[in-house]
Design a protein around this motif. Structure first.
Motif, PDB file in Angstrom:
ATOM      1  N   PRO A  25       0.871  -1.420   0.017  1.00  0.00           N
ATOM      2  CA  PRO A  25      -0.048   0.146   0.125  1.00  0.00           C
ATOM      3  C   PRO A  25       0.909   1.168   0.140  1.00  0.00           C
ATOM      4  CG  PRO A  25      -0.011  -1.219   1.995  1.00  0.00           C
ATOM      5  CD  PRO A  25       0.504  -2.098   1.306  1.00  0.00           C
ATOM      6  N   ALA A  26       1.963   1.235   0.252  1.00  0.00           N
ATOM      7  CA  ALA A  26       2.933   1.958   0.243  1.00  0.00           C
ATOM      8  C   ALA A  26       3.501   2.791  -1.068  1.00  0.00           C
ATOM      9  CB  ALA A  26       4.285   2.033   1.118  1.00  0.00           C
ATOM     10  N   ARG A  27       3.347   1.793  -1.959  1.00  0.00           N
ATOM     11  CA  ARG A  27       3.491   2.161  -3.409  1.00  0.00           C
ATOM     12  C   ARG A  27       2.537   2.716  -4.210  1.00  0.00           C
ATOM     13  NH1 ARG A  27       6.168  -2.828  -6.647  1.00  0.00           N
ATOM     14  NH2 ARG A  27       6.824  -0.976  -8.092  1.00  0.00           N
ATOM     15  N   GLN A  28       3.074   3.482  -4.917  1.00  0.00           N
ATOM     16  CA  GLN A  28       1.783   4.331  -6.100  1.00  0.00           C
ATOM     17  C   GLN A  28       1.191   3.453  -6.896  1.00  0.00           C
ATOM     18  OE1 GLN A  28       1.431   5.115  -9.430  1.00  0.00           O
ATOM     19  NE2 GLN A  28      -0.236   6.545  -8.383  1.00  0.00           N
ATOM     20  N   PHE A  29      -0.020   3.108  -6.642  1.00  0.00           N
ATOM     21  CA  PHE A  29      -0.906   2.174  -7.031  1.00  0.00           C
ATOM     22  C   PHE A  29      -0.987   2.110  -8.668  1.00  0.00           C
ATOM     23  CE2 PHE A  29      -4.996   0.055  -8.381  1.00  0.00           C
ATOM     24  CZ  PHE A  29      -4.878  -0.816  -7.444  1.00  0.00           C
ATOM     25  N   GLY A  30      -0.859   3.217  -9.340  1.00  0.00           N
ATOM     26  CA  GLY A  30      -1.177   3.114 -10.831  1.00  0.00           C
ATOM     27  C   GLY A  30       0.222   2.694 -11.298  1.00  0.00           C
ATOM     28  N   ALA A  31       1.337   2.988 -10.802  1.00  0.00           N
ATOM     29  CA  ALA A  31       2.553   2.504 -11.433  1.00  0.00           C
ATOM     30  C   ALA A  31       2.889   1.105 -10.989  1.00  0.00           C
ATOM     31  CB  ALA A  31       3.825   3.378 -10.694  1.00  0.00           C
ATOM     32  N   TRP A  32       2.443   0.780  -9.733  1.00  0.00           N
ATOM     33  CA  TRP A  32       2.496  -0.838  -9.499  1.00  0.00           C
ATOM     34  C   TRP A  32       1.786  -1.622 -10.659  1.00  0.00           C
ATOM     35  CZ3 TRP A  32      -1.598  -3.684  -7.385  1.00  0.00           C
ATOM     36  CH2 TRP A  32      -1.580  -4.940  -7.032  1.00  0.00           C
ATOM     37  N   ARG A  33       0.439  -1.170 -10.680  1.00  0.00           N
ATOM     38  CA  ARG A  33      -0.425  -1.872 -11.582  1.00  0.00           C
ATOM     39  C   ARG A  33       0.203  -1.946 -13.031  1.00  0.00           C
ATOM     40  NH1 ARG A  33      -4.708  -1.697 -14.977  1.00  0.00           N
ATOM     41  NH2 ARG A  33      -6.509  -2.790 -14.470  1.00  0.00           N
ATOM     42  N   THR A  34       0.870  -1.008 -13.362  1.00  0.00           N
ATOM     43  CA  THR A  34       1.402  -0.805 -14.856  1.00  0.00           C
ATOM     44  C   THR A  34       2.544  -1.945 -14.814  1.00  0.00           C
ATOM     45  OG1 THR A  34       0.874   1.255 -15.272  1.00  0.00           O
ATOM     46  CG2 THR A  34       2.752   0.295 -16.694  1.00  0.00           C
ATOM     47  N   GLU A  35       3.276  -2.166 -13.588  1.00  0.00           N
ATOM     48  CA  GLU A  35       4.525  -3.103 -13.695  1.00  0.00           C
ATOM     49  C   GLU A  35       3.821  -4.613 -13.696  1.00  0.00           C
ATOM     50  OE1 GLU A  35       7.977  -2.463 -11.171  1.00  0.00           O
ATOM     51  OE2 GLU A  35       6.742  -0.710 -10.337  1.00  0.00           O
ATOM     52  N   ILE A  36       2.741  -4.731 -12.971  1.00  0.00           N
ATOM     53  CA  ILE A  36       2.253  -6.017 -12.816  1.00  0.00           C
ATOM     54  C   ILE A  36       1.720  -6.437 -14.024  1.00  0.00           C
ATOM     55  CG2 ILE A  36      -0.055  -5.747 -11.606  1.00  0.00           C
ATOM     56  CD1 ILE A  36       0.769  -7.820  -9.477  1.00  0.00           C
ATOM     57  N   ASP A  37       0.951  -5.579 -14.508  1.00  0.00           N
ATOM     58  CA  ASP A  37       0.365  -5.666 -16.248  1.00  0.00           C
ATOM     59  C   ASP A  37       1.339  -6.293 -17.114  1.00  0.00           C
ATOM     60  OD1 ASP A  37      -1.999  -5.540 -17.834  1.00  0.00           O
ATOM     61  OD2 ASP A  37      -0.774  -4.055 -18.776  1.00  0.00           O
ATOM     62  N   ALA A  38       2.350  -5.528 -17.324  1.00  0.00           N
ATOM     63  CA  ALA A  38       3.550  -5.927 -18.245  1.00  0.00           C
ATOM     64  C   ALA A  38       3.970  -7.379 -17.847  1.00  0.00           C
ATOM     65  CB  ALA A  38       4.502  -4.776 -18.204  1.00  0.00           C
ATOM     66  N   ARG A  39       4.362  -7.525 -16.570  1.00  0.00           N
ATOM     67  CA  ARG A  39       4.835  -8.924 -16.140  1.00  0.00           C
ATOM     68  C   ARG A  39       3.937  -9.953 -16.777  1.00  0.00           C
ATOM     69  NH1 ARG A  39       9.830  -9.557 -16.307  1.00  0.00           N
ATOM     70  NH2 ARG A  39      10.163  -7.982 -14.909  1.00  0.00           N
ATOM     71  N   LEU A  40       2.671  -9.724 -16.162  1.00  0.00           N
ATOM     72  CA  LEU A  40       1.581 -10.840 -16.588  1.00  0.00           C
ATOM     73  C   LEU A  40       1.587 -11.147 -17.901  1.00  0.00           C
ATOM     74  CD1 LEU A  40      -0.527 -12.903 -15.781  1.00  0.00           C
ATOM     75  CD2 LEU A  40      -2.186 -11.183 -15.583  1.00  0.00           C
ATOM     76  N   HIS A  41       1.509 -10.077 -18.666  1.00  0.00           N
ATOM     77  CA  HIS A  41       1.425 -10.377 -20.240  1.00  0.00           C
ATOM     78  C   HIS A  41       2.713 -10.940 -20.813  1.00  0.00           C
ATOM     79  CE1 HIS A  41      -1.682  -7.265 -20.489  1.00  0.00           C
ATOM     80  NE2 HIS A  41      -2.025  -8.049 -21.680  1.00  0.00           N
ATOM     81  N   GLU A  42       4.038 -10.907 -20.114  1.00  0.00           N
ATOM     82  CA  GLU A  42       4.945 -11.579 -20.448  1.00  0.00           C
ATOM     83  C   GLU A  42       4.913 -13.022 -20.172  1.00  0.00           C
ATOM     84  OE1 GLU A  42       9.447 -11.751 -18.637  1.00  0.00           O
ATOM     85  OE2 GLU A  42       8.727  -9.767 -19.038  1.00  0.00           O
ATOM     86  N   LEU A  43       4.478 -13.161 -19.020  1.00  0.00           N
ATOM     87  CA  LEU A  43       4.432 -14.494 -18.440  1.00  0.00           C
ATOM     88  C   LEU A  43       3.458 -15.339 -19.155  1.00  0.00           C
ATOM     89  CD1 LEU A  43       4.926 -14.293 -14.731  1.00  0.00           C
ATOM     90  CD2 LEU A  43       6.501 -14.708 -16.518  1.00  0.00           C
ATOM     91  N   VAL A  44       2.533 -14.859 -19.582  1.00  0.00           N
ATOM     92  CA  VAL A  44       1.474 -16.033 -20.333  1.00  0.00           C
ATOM     93  C   VAL A  44       1.563 -16.245 -21.585  1.00  0.00           C
ATOM     94  CG1 VAL A  44      -0.677 -14.860 -19.109  1.00  0.00           C
ATOM     95  CG2 VAL A  44       0.033 -13.864 -21.101  1.00  0.00           C
ATOM     96  N   GLY A  45       2.726 -15.565 -22.120  1.00  0.00           N
ATOM     97  CA  GLY A  45       3.323 -16.174 -23.330  1.00  0.00           C
ATOM     98  C   GLY A  45       2.725 -15.319 -24.548  1.00  0.00           C
ATOM     99  N   THR A  46       3.431 -15.625 -25.715  1.00  0.00           N
ATOM    100  CA  THR A  46       3.208 -15.226 -26.817  1.00  0.00           C
ATOM    101  C   THR A  46       1.742 -15.491 -27.388  1.00  0.00           C
ATOM    102  OG1 THR A  46       5.535 -15.498 -27.496  1.00  0.00           O
ATOM    103  CG2 THR A  46       4.025 -15.034 -29.476  1.00  0.00           C
ATOM    104  N   LEU A  47       1.184 -14.599 -27.882  1.00  0.00           N
ATOM    105  CA  LEU A  47      -0.178 -14.617 -28.492  1.00  0.00           C
ATOM    106  C   LEU A  47      -0.419 -13.935 -29.952  1.00  0.00           C
ATOM    107  CD1 LEU A  47      -2.472 -13.828 -25.131  1.00  0.00           C
ATOM    108  CD2 LEU A  47      -1.796 -16.166 -26.414  1.00  0.00           C
TER     109      LEU A  47
END
Length: 339
Positions: A25-47
């Protein structure tokens, strides 16, 4: 004492690993969300890139409780997806639509409440006739056949198809290709939403997604990756990775390589908030333990609080095992969705 068994090493890391993108909760929510979104897209693989859907209606007929449209669309080259769209006979179109996803079963006919194989009646009795339930709620319902199940099961000759679970070989080949079965199934859900735009009886601004077990898996990840899903209701899946697929034998299609380096399951709710999320669980579920469910939901609550949407998530717990709980779940769905 010697450390010979692989689970000794794995258990150590399951206990001690700290995901680098865990919600803070101490992290800026929007920036954290952007990071986790990019990482998930990477991990689910090439589409693939979206191509021609080629929607083919196979029949359109009226039953006692609904109008039923059977159609097939092309998700990507060499990939066809059969679906049944059920439309209420009463009420005003366009209707909100609920995408219904079966888990490890004999197929989407379970969602339609139509037993075809031994054991189907027992499966349906566990409140798994999702599409019929959605229509009774006044919604349109899309029963979608997931990869490796039902009509889309492994069709190789029996002499080479030796695994117990039909998802195993396809899941492993997906990894060879830089993909995951989770990513491929989510892709089919996204393309199904594209296909629904061709049916004027459906309100594509109000799209729900729900499913149990393996259907809950894809409901959760589809909600994370597909913003057009406006409300999600995963059942018997949302739990810590550590306590479920990390410690209990599960099918290969549940695994996302490298996930725990970056996030636990609850952290991914940052990609769903502030959209409504109803988590359904069984108090006695042996493969998604309730303690892990409650820990995950505590994270989800904190995330929704940070997103300014504390009232948009709900945990519904039935008293039994690994099944859906219609009488508890649909009232929560209706309340949170506002439909």
């Amino acid at each position: 004492m010697t450390n010979l068994a692989p689970e000794i090493y794995h258990e150590h890391w399951l206990k001690t690993i700290v995901p680098s993108l865990a919600f803070d909760p101490a992290r800026q929510f929007g920036a954290w969300r952007t990071e986790i979104d990019a990482r998930l897209h990477e991990l689910v693989g090439t589409l693939p890139e979206p191509g021609r859907l080629d929607v083919r209606v196979e029949y359109d007929r009226e039953a006692d409780e609904f109008r039923e449209i059977r159609f097939v669309f092309t998700s990507e080259p060499y990939v066809d997806v059969p679906c049944h769209l059920l439309l209420p006979l009463e009420g005003q179109a366009p209707f909100p639509v609920v995408i219904c996803l079966q888990g490890h079963s004999t197929g989407m006919h379970i969602s339609l409440g139509r037993p075809l194989y031994p054991g189907d009646e027992e499966s349906i009795a566990g409140d798994r006739d999702f599409a019929r339930q959605a229509v009774r709620q006044g919604y349109a319902a899309l029963a979608l056949e997931q990869r490796c199940f039902g009509e889309r099961k492994d069709a190789r000759p029996p002499e080479v198809h030796t695994f117990t679970h039909g998802c195993r070989h396809a899941s492993m080949v997906a990894l060879l290709l830089g993909r995951t079965m989770i990513g491929e199934r989510v892709w089919d859900v996204s393309r199904a939403i594209d296909a629904l735009a061709q049916f004027p009886q459906v309100d594509t601004a109000r799209i729900g997604c729900m499913g149990n077990s393996g259907g809950g898996t894809i409901t959760y990840f589809a909600a994370c990756l597909e913003p057009r899903i406006t409300v999600a209701m995963p059942s018997c899946y949302v739990c810590t990775f550590r306590d479920s697929i990390g410690r209990i034998d599960h099918c290969e299609d549940n695994y996302l390589p490298g996930a725990l380096r970056y996030f636990e399951m609850g952290d991914l709710a940052g990609l769903i908030a502030p959209r409504p999320l109803i988590v359904v669980a069984g108090q006695e579920d042996p493969i998604f333990p309730i303690a892990g469910v409650e820990e995950t939901y505590a994270t989800i609550q904190a995330i929704y609080q940070a997103a300014g949407a504390a009232d948009h998530c709900r945990l519904v717990v039935g008293g039994g095992g690994h099944r859906f709980y219609a009488e508890l779940a649909w009232p929560a769905f209706r309340e949170l969705s506002g439909w």
